[in-house]
Motif scaffolding. Sequence first.
Motif, PDB file in Angstrom:
ATOM      1  N   ASN A 162       0.853  -1.197   0.000  1.00  0.00           N
ATOM      2  CA  ASN A 162       0.000   0.000   0.000  1.00  0.00           C
ATOM      3  C   ASN A 162       0.888   1.246   0.000  1.00  0.00           C
ATOM      4  O   ASN A 162       2.115   1.149   0.021  1.00  0.00           O
ATOM      5  CB  ASN A 162      -1.011  -0.015   1.156  1.00  0.00           C
ATOM      6  CG  ASN A 162      -0.351   0.128   2.522  1.00  0.00           C
ATOM      7  OD1 ASN A 162       0.868   0.015   2.648  1.00  0.00           O
ATOM      8  ND2 ASN A 162      -1.154   0.388   3.543  1.00  0.00           N
ATOM      9  N   ASN A 164       1.835   3.605   2.077  1.00  0.00           N
ATOM     10  CA  ASN A 164       2.880   3.845   3.076  1.00  0.00           C
ATOM     11  C   ASN A 164       3.595   2.555   3.481  1.00  0.00           C
ATOM     12  O   ASN A 164       4.417   2.548   4.391  1.00  0.00           O
ATOM     13  CB  ASN A 164       2.319   4.609   4.289  1.00  0.00           C
ATOM     14  CG  ASN A 164       1.334   3.783   5.111  1.00  0.00           C
ATOM     15  OD1 ASN A 164       1.319   2.563   5.031  1.00  0.00           O
ATOM     16  ND2 ASN A 164       0.526   4.475   5.918  1.00  0.00           N
ATOM     17  N   SER A 166       2.482  -0.158   4.943  1.00  0.00           N
ATOM     18  CA  SER A 166       2.109  -0.827   6.194  1.00  0.00           C
ATOM     19  C   SER A 166       1.455  -2.177   5.915  1.00  0.00           C
ATOM     20  O   SER A 166       1.445  -3.052   6.770  1.00  0.00           O
ATOM     21  CB  SER A 166       1.164   0.059   7.012  1.00  0.00           C
ATOM     22  OG  SER A 166      -0.051   0.251   6.318  1.00  0.00           O
ATOM     23  N   LEU A 167       0.885  -2.327   4.717  1.00  0.00           N
ATOM     24  CA  LEU A 167       0.158  -3.547   4.366  1.00  0.00           C
ATOM     25  C   LEU A 167       0.595  -4.039   2.987  1.00  0.00           C
ATOM     26  O   LEU A 167       1.126  -3.269   2.187  1.00  0.00           O
ATOM     27  CB  LEU A 167      -1.353  -3.265   4.302  1.00  0.00           C
ATOM     28  CG  LEU A 167      -2.057  -2.758   5.559  1.00  0.00           C
ATOM     29  CD1 LEU A 167      -3.485  -2.349   5.214  1.00  0.00           C
ATOM     30  CD2 LEU A 167      -2.065  -3.831   6.643  1.00  0.00           C
ATOM     31  N   ASN A 361       5.592   3.698  10.300  1.00  0.00           N
ATOM     32  CA  ASN A 361       5.101   3.872   8.931  1.00  0.00           C
ATOM     33  C   ASN A 361       5.325   5.299   8.510  1.00  0.00           C
ATOM     34  O   ASN A 361       5.326   6.201   9.339  1.00  0.00           O
ATOM     35  CB  ASN A 361       3.599   3.606   8.861  1.00  0.00           C
ATOM     36  CG  ASN A 361       3.266   2.156   9.128  1.00  0.00           C
ATOM     37  OD1 ASN A 361       3.983   1.264   8.681  1.00  0.00           O
ATOM     38  ND2 ASN A 361       2.203   1.929   9.877  1.00  0.00           N
ATOM     39  N   ASP A 363       4.460   7.971   4.867  1.00  0.00           N
ATOM     40  CA  ASP A 363       4.083   8.152   3.468  1.00  0.00           C
ATOM     41  C   ASP A 363       5.330   8.491   2.660  1.00  0.00           C
ATOM     42  O   ASP A 363       6.333   8.923   3.218  1.00  0.00           O
ATOM     43  CB  ASP A 363       3.069   9.295   3.359  1.00  0.00           C
ATOM     44  CG  ASP A 363       1.652   8.816   3.665  1.00  0.00           C
ATOM     45  OD1 ASP A 363       1.404   7.608   3.488  1.00  0.00           O
ATOM     46  OD2 ASP A 363       0.820   9.641   4.077  1.00  0.00           O
TER      47      ASP A 363
HETATM   48  C1  LIG Z   1      -0.514   3.878   6.711  1.00  0.00           C
HETATM   49  O1  LIG Z   1      -1.607   3.339   5.975  1.00  0.00           O
HETATM   50  C2  LIG Z   1      -2.570   2.694   6.770  1.00  0.00           C
HETATM   51  C3  LIG Z   1      -3.564   2.003   5.832  1.00  0.00           C
HETATM   52  O2  LIG Z   1      -4.034   2.889   4.849  1.00  0.00           O
HETATM   53  C4  LIG Z   1      -3.241   3.701   7.695  1.00  0.00           C
HETATM   54  O3  LIG Z   1      -4.194   3.060   8.502  1.00  0.00           O
HETATM   55  C5  LIG Z   1      -2.151   4.328   8.568  1.00  0.00           C
HETATM   56  O4  LIG Z   1      -2.732   5.350   9.357  1.00  0.00           O
HETATM   57  C6  LIG Z   1      -1.039   4.910   7.723  1.00  0.00           C
HETATM   58  N1  LIG Z   1       0.034   5.339   8.614  1.00  0.00           N
HETATM   59  C7  LIG Z   1       0.698   6.495   8.451  1.00  0.00           C
HETATM   60  C8  LIG Z   1       1.748   6.810   9.467  1.00  0.00           C
HETATM   61  O5  LIG Z   1       0.489   7.235   7.516  1.00  0.00           O
END
Ligand SMILES: *[C@@H]1O[C@H](CO)[C@@H](O)[C@H](O)[C@H]1NC(C)=O
Length: 453
Positions: A162, A164, A166-167, A361, A363
């Motif tokens: 995804n 950033n 994270s998934l 995480n 962006d």
């Molecule tokens: C990263 O992406 C996830 C899923 O879209 C989101 O829930 C999360 O808040 C994001 N984290 C940051 C630090 O942007």
Amino acid sequence: MMQISWNCDYRKSSWRIRKHLLCSVRCALCCLCITALFLVSLLQTGRIDKSYPTVCGHTGPVLDIDWCPHNDQVIASGSEDCTVMVWQIPENGLTLSLTEPVVVLEGHSKRVGIVAWHPTARNVLLSAGCDNAIIIWNVGTGEALINLDDMHVDMIYNVSWNRNGSLICTASKDKKVRVIDPRKQEIVAEKEKTHEGARPMRAIFLADGNIFTTGFSRMSERQLALWNPKNMEEPIALHEMDTSNGVLLPFYDPDTNIIYLCGKGDSSIRYFEITDESPYVHYLNTFSSKEPQRGMGFMPKRGLDVNKCEIARFFKLHERKCEPIIMTVPRKSDLFQDDLYPDTAGPEAALEAEEWFEGKNADPLLISLKHGYIPGKNRDLKVVKKNILDNKPAANKKSDLINAPKKAADASNTQNEAKLDEILKELKSIKDTITNQDERISKLEQQMAKIAD
Ligand SMILES: *[C@@H]1O[C@H](CO)[C@@H](O)[C@H](O)[C@H]1NC(C)=O
Ligand SMILES: *[C@@H]1O[C@H](CO)[C@@H](O)[C@H](O)[C@H]1NC(C)=O
């Protein structure tokens, strides 16, 4: 809705292509040309010169490659030989074949069909193999830090990070799309029978967190669909396209939210804009040509010519040629078109590998294309192997197992002399090759000059 036109800059002769490929390597931004480079040695296309420099260190065919988003000179490859290799292409391009990778990542027990760099963390690389396992590596240390080997029961067709990182989401032969939190080693959402047909699917994450899939219906019609991973019960949108049988490969531009669909073996590229209003997936237009595509590469945004309002550049693979397809938006003004070029993901990594593995995480760090993209000085990729005696906590058992043979080999010192000998021999053979190539090139140039006359 956006209007897009295109033009094709067709380069016919293999000599021109050869130059073209080399300069693409030099600018190191085009994904397909290097595939072609890897492929040249595999397809044995005959007319392309055998002495053409390639990246060839694998003992089996290369099945996938991915340019590092944080270093225009670094590329990862996955191969039938069950390994992943990471390469540093010299700054001024390939003049000799590259046979020594920066690092070899061993851990899969079957061929490795997918490699994908993390979008925002430096040196984090994912690989997926026909052993149905996904391994996430810290390339900077050569370690396998996450091994997801019990989540897929069938072949993995496609893996996508995804925005950033994270998934990840995967499309698999069992017709499921899975959304996985790799650090928790947990499946957070899944959809059975995403597309009901038996033929291959693709799934990619969009910038807003939704998932776009392509696949086939039970009646073998090609389909595309949009899903919200928080509720995968029903798709947000589902479209039927036609009954051709080429798998639809999606190429996504997160800045304009346009998805380009290239069917394997099709001779057209269809593109769609994704919005949050019904019908969500809006058909824009079709680029058509005569010859079917054997493969397709997609230039990262920062490699495009903003002065020409270029919004996408593809590289279409023919048997012996690589044809650029340039999509532009017709505009009269010479001014920078900021609606076409919102700030885009730049080459700086937002996180270090360690930070990501610890749970952070971020962006992508964005850059403006207003004054064009000037590639910065890339740092060399260095791999620092961890000390074998440096005992890791139990959580890393799997990765220790994976790395055991390599570490044992590192320990031996006596091999160094033999190695030096080998290197000297290699140096000599390289010198010979250069001399031969020089002769060859000047001969070819003479022939070209004759043809040009
Ligand atoms: C990263 O992406 C996830 C899923 O879209 C989101 O829930 C999360 O808040 C994001 N984290 C940051 C630090 O942007
Ligand atoms: C997933 O599919 C998309 C579209 O074909 C492609 O761009 C991407 O590289 C694939 N990802 C992997 C990891 O193969």
